[in-house]
Scaffold this motif. Structure first.
Motif, PDB file in Angstrom:
ATOM      1  N   ALA A  31       0.828  -1.204   0.000  1.00 51.81           N
ATOM      2  CA  ALA A  31       0.000   0.000   0.000  1.00 51.81           C
ATOM      3  C   ALA A  31       0.863   1.254   0.000  1.00 51.81           C
ATOM      4  N   VAL A  32       1.953   1.240   0.780  1.00 46.99           N
ATOM      5  CA  VAL A  32       2.850   2.395   0.827  1.00 46.99           C
ATOM      6  C   VAL A  32       3.513   2.593  -0.533  1.00 46.99           C
ATOM      7  N   HIS A  33       3.913   1.504  -1.153  1.00 41.94           N
ATOM      8  CA  HIS A  33       4.531   1.600  -2.476  1.00 41.94           C
ATOM      9  C   HIS A  33       3.554   2.192  -3.482  1.00 41.94           C
ATOM     10  N   TRP A  34       2.283   1.765  -3.390  1.00 35.59           N
ATOM     11  CA  TRP A  34       1.275   2.310  -4.312  1.00 35.59           C
ATOM     12  C   TRP A  34       1.082   3.810  -4.084  1.00 35.59           C
ATOM     13  N   LEU A  35       1.031   4.224  -2.826  1.00 33.03           N
ATOM     14  CA  LEU A  35       0.877   5.645  -2.518  1.00 33.03           C
ATOM     15  C   LEU A  35       2.017   6.459  -3.119  1.00 33.03           C
TER      16      LEU A  35
END
Length: 320
Positions: A18-22
């Motif tokens: 999720a952090v990578h997507w953000l």
């Protein structure tokens, strides 16, 4: 997840994607120099997650946050100027005035306070009568009433008394407080941290508070209002009692109406009563903890019967 890298610590594996997507989906700050990108942001904050239009107040708050973020970027010299100033975008109009349909009269207030005393077992409702009375007779905000201490009260045997309001304990989510307590102690709204607001209170409220203290005592920290176990009274608890009291005091049509739908509406009723009684606006503003301009704007629709008085004064002036 949006903290600086130096403060992030270890990212749990299940959140890493999720952090990578953000990070991959986020725009670079300099992209906000493009007016198209800013307009897309404004259009997005006008919607809820389900795609429906957000309320006007929500849009106003979110735009204010975006504006402050961009102002900070300008201060750090990450942007040459605030790109919001380039956009001709009109937010939906907010409703700041109090709906007069919410406002109860003194007789209805007495009936509601009586009904509160009949709600629940083991004195659950009786324990809250004085709390609601402070909102009605002194126009205290719920957080101010919950924080009221014995030392803040001058309760003479006869005549008017006085409350010295200097703290508030609004209920918020624990993750937004420094202490982890849902009722963190704070200063008064719109005032300096050490400001005190004196509020004269009528004999009816003096009597109610004296009876409450005699029956339920004072909390270990000096607070007048506390739960059966000595804790801070939660908004869910007093709201449940209030809703049940409305069904006891009101007709079915009144229950379905906006009339005193929330405990906070007791404060609206108090301020409306004072204004309609002819108390000067600066005095009302001081007692309620408002600015005069905000007071007159918010309660403009609740001032009743003043047109005839104004007409008579104009007639007298013309005849002089």
């Amino acid at each position: 997840m949006l903290l600086p890298e130096s403060k992030r610590g270890e990212i749990p594996p299940e959140m890493a994607r999720a952090v990578h997507w953000l990070e991959s989906a986020s725009l670079a700050l300099t992209d906000l120099n493009d007016a198209k990108a800013v307009r897309l942001a404004l259009d997005a904050l006008a919607l809820r997650l389900d795609g429906q239009a957000a309320s006007a107040n929500s849009v106003r708050r979110k735009r204010a946050v975006l504006h402050h973020v961009l102002e900070y970027a300008v201060e750090l010299e990450e942007l040459p100027s605030n790109p919001l100033h380039k956009i001709k975008w009109t937010p939906p109009k907010t409703t700041e005035t109090v709906d007069p349909r919410m406002v109860i009269n003194p007789r209805q207030a007495e009936e509601l306070l009586t009904a509160v005393s009949y709600v629940g077992k083991r004195g659950r409702g009786r324990r809250l009568v004085a709390l609601f009375a402070c909102m009605y007779y002194a126009a205290l905000r719920p957080g101010e009433a919950v924080a009221l201490r014995e030392q803040d009260c001058n309760l003479p045997a006869t005549g008017w008394g006085r409350l010295l309001v200097d703290v508030s304990r609004p209920e918020v989510k624990t993750k937004w407080t420094d202490s982890g307590d849902a009722h963190e102690q704070r200063g008064l709204k719109h005032r300096g941290r050490d400001d005190v607001r004196p509020v004269p209170i009528p004999p009816a409220l003096v009597k109610i508070l004296r009876q409450h203290i005699k029956e339920f005592g004072i909390g270990s920290d000096g607070r007048i209002f506390h739960s059966e176990r000595g804790g801070v009274i939660a908004s869910t608890a007093y709201t449940e009692v209030w809703q049940e009291a409305r069904t006891l005091a009101f007709t079915p049509a009144q229950v379905a109406s906006p009339l005193a739908r929330r405990p906070y509406d007791l404060r609206h009723a108090a301020v409306s009563l004072w204004l309609n009684a002819g108390v000067p606006a600066p005095d009302v503003a001081e007692r309620a903890g408002h600015g005069v301009d905000v007071l007159l704007r918010v309660y403009a629709k609740c001032v009743d019967g003043q047109q005839e008085i104004a007409n008579r004064r104009i007639d007298d002036a013309l005849a002089a």
